[in-house]
Design an enzyme around this catalytic site. Structure first.
Site, PDB file in Angstrom:
ATOM      1  N   SER A 109       2.550   8.744  -3.408  1.00 33.50           N
ATOM      2  CA  SER A 109       1.671   7.840  -2.677  1.00 33.50           C
ATOM      3  C   SER A 109       1.309   6.682  -3.588  1.00 33.50           C
ATOM      4  O   SER A 109       1.325   6.816  -4.823  1.00 33.50           O
ATOM      5  CB  SER A 109       0.394   8.557  -2.237  1.00 33.50           C
ATOM      6  OG  SER A 109      -0.560   7.649  -1.712  1.00 33.50           O
ATOM      7  N   TYR A 121      -6.856  13.707  -4.504  1.00 35.75           N
ATOM      8  CA  TYR A 121      -5.514  13.434  -3.977  1.00 35.75           C
ATOM      9  C   TYR A 121      -4.741  12.561  -4.967  1.00 35.75           C
ATOM     10  O   TYR A 121      -3.567  12.822  -5.245  1.00 35.75           O
ATOM     11  CB  TYR A 121      -5.643  12.735  -2.626  1.00 35.75           C
ATOM     12  CG  TYR A 121      -4.346  12.516  -1.894  1.00 35.75           C
ATOM     13  CD1 TYR A 121      -3.619  13.582  -1.377  1.00 35.75           C
ATOM     14  CD2 TYR A 121      -3.855  11.232  -1.672  1.00 35.75           C
ATOM     15  CE1 TYR A 121      -2.441  13.376  -0.678  1.00 35.75           C
ATOM     16  CE2 TYR A 121      -2.676  11.016  -0.975  1.00 35.75           C
ATOM     17  CZ  TYR A 121      -1.973  12.086  -0.479  1.00 35.75           C
ATOM     18  OH  TYR A 121      -0.800  11.877   0.210  1.00 35.75           O
TER      19      TYR A 121
END
Length: 256
Positions: A109, A121
């Site tokens: 990501s 995350y």
């Protein structure tokens, strides 16, 4: 799929039935070694003559919360799914990938470069990037290609992160954290994060197209950044500018 009885799994099964049996759906919890082993055994029992070509490590979960708001159990769960799950699956299939000179694709990501309220995350995605960097160099001598997909904000198409509730966050905070923060601050942070989620792209096919290219291109890229221009610009600032500049930009964004 994690839940073979879910709507998505059933849709895949219907498509598989219409595709002459070329698609198979099975349960796979990447945090369970026996699930990974069962997946490998299924692959081995249906291995085509050309062998095993590609592995896509796509499993992932996301949540919101500042560092002290999250429990140690949550950190462990996220590391197990987002990081160790990919490593666990890769190690199981690595002998086949080396033998048949296949491809390994990892879902990272742009959040690997910065964090805006979801540091847990970001942490796992940054770790995946480094794992892939090592693996990519090690696999070159075997003819195995390792590719990283770096999506921007696709929350609306993947549903990886549902809208967050300030009330639920507050109720889960420890007394120590409640003594430092107040409900108004938590509500502001939740509103900010939900506004980011609402801006997510609904065209998830862009990410799938990058996966397909990584698996089929004669010369796949090491990294596929699939993001909006402003997201790529933020990554550029974070990767190339001094940390003080990055902190200024992110602090300004958070203040808005």
């Amino acid at each position: 799929c994690l839940c073979p009885g879910g709507d998505g799994a059933r849709r895949l099964q219907r498509e598989a039935a219409a595709g002459a049996g070329r698609l198979r759906v099975l349960r796979l919890d990447v945090t369970r070694a026996r699930d990974v082993l069962a997946a490998k055994e299924l692959v081995l029992s249906h291995l085509p003559e050309r062998g095993f070509w590609g592995l896509v490590n796509n499993a992932g979960i996301s949540t919101f919360g500042e560092t002290g708001w999250l429990s140690m159990e949550k950190y462990e769960k996220f590391a197990d799914v987002n990081l160790l799950g990919s490593i666990r699956t890769t190690l199981a299939f690595l002998p086949l990938l080396r033998k048949y000179k296949g491809r390994i694709v990892f879902m990272s990501s742009i959040i690997a470069y910065f964090s805006l309220g979801n540091g847990i995350y970001s942490m796992t995605k940054a770790a995946i990037e480094k794992f892939c960097d090592a693996l990519r160099l090690e696999m070159k001598k075997f003819g195995v290609r390792v590719c990283i997909i770096q999506p921007g904000n696709y929350a609306r198409s993947t549903k990886i992160q549902p809208p967050v509730s300030a009330e639920e966050i507050w109720n889960e905070l420890s007394e120590e954290e409640k003594a430092v923060y107040n409900k108004e601050y938590v509500q502001e942070r939740a509103n900010f994060f939900n506004s980011i989620l609402s801006e997510g792209s609904t065209n998830g096919n862009e990410v799938v197209d990058a996966m397909v290219d990584a698996l089929t291109s004669p010369a796949p890229k090491a990294r596929y950044m699939v993001a909006k221009l402003k997201e790529k610009a933020l990554v550029f600032v974070c990767a190339l500018f001094p940390t003080v500049v990055m902190d200024f930009v992110l602090s300004y964004a958070l203040s808005k």
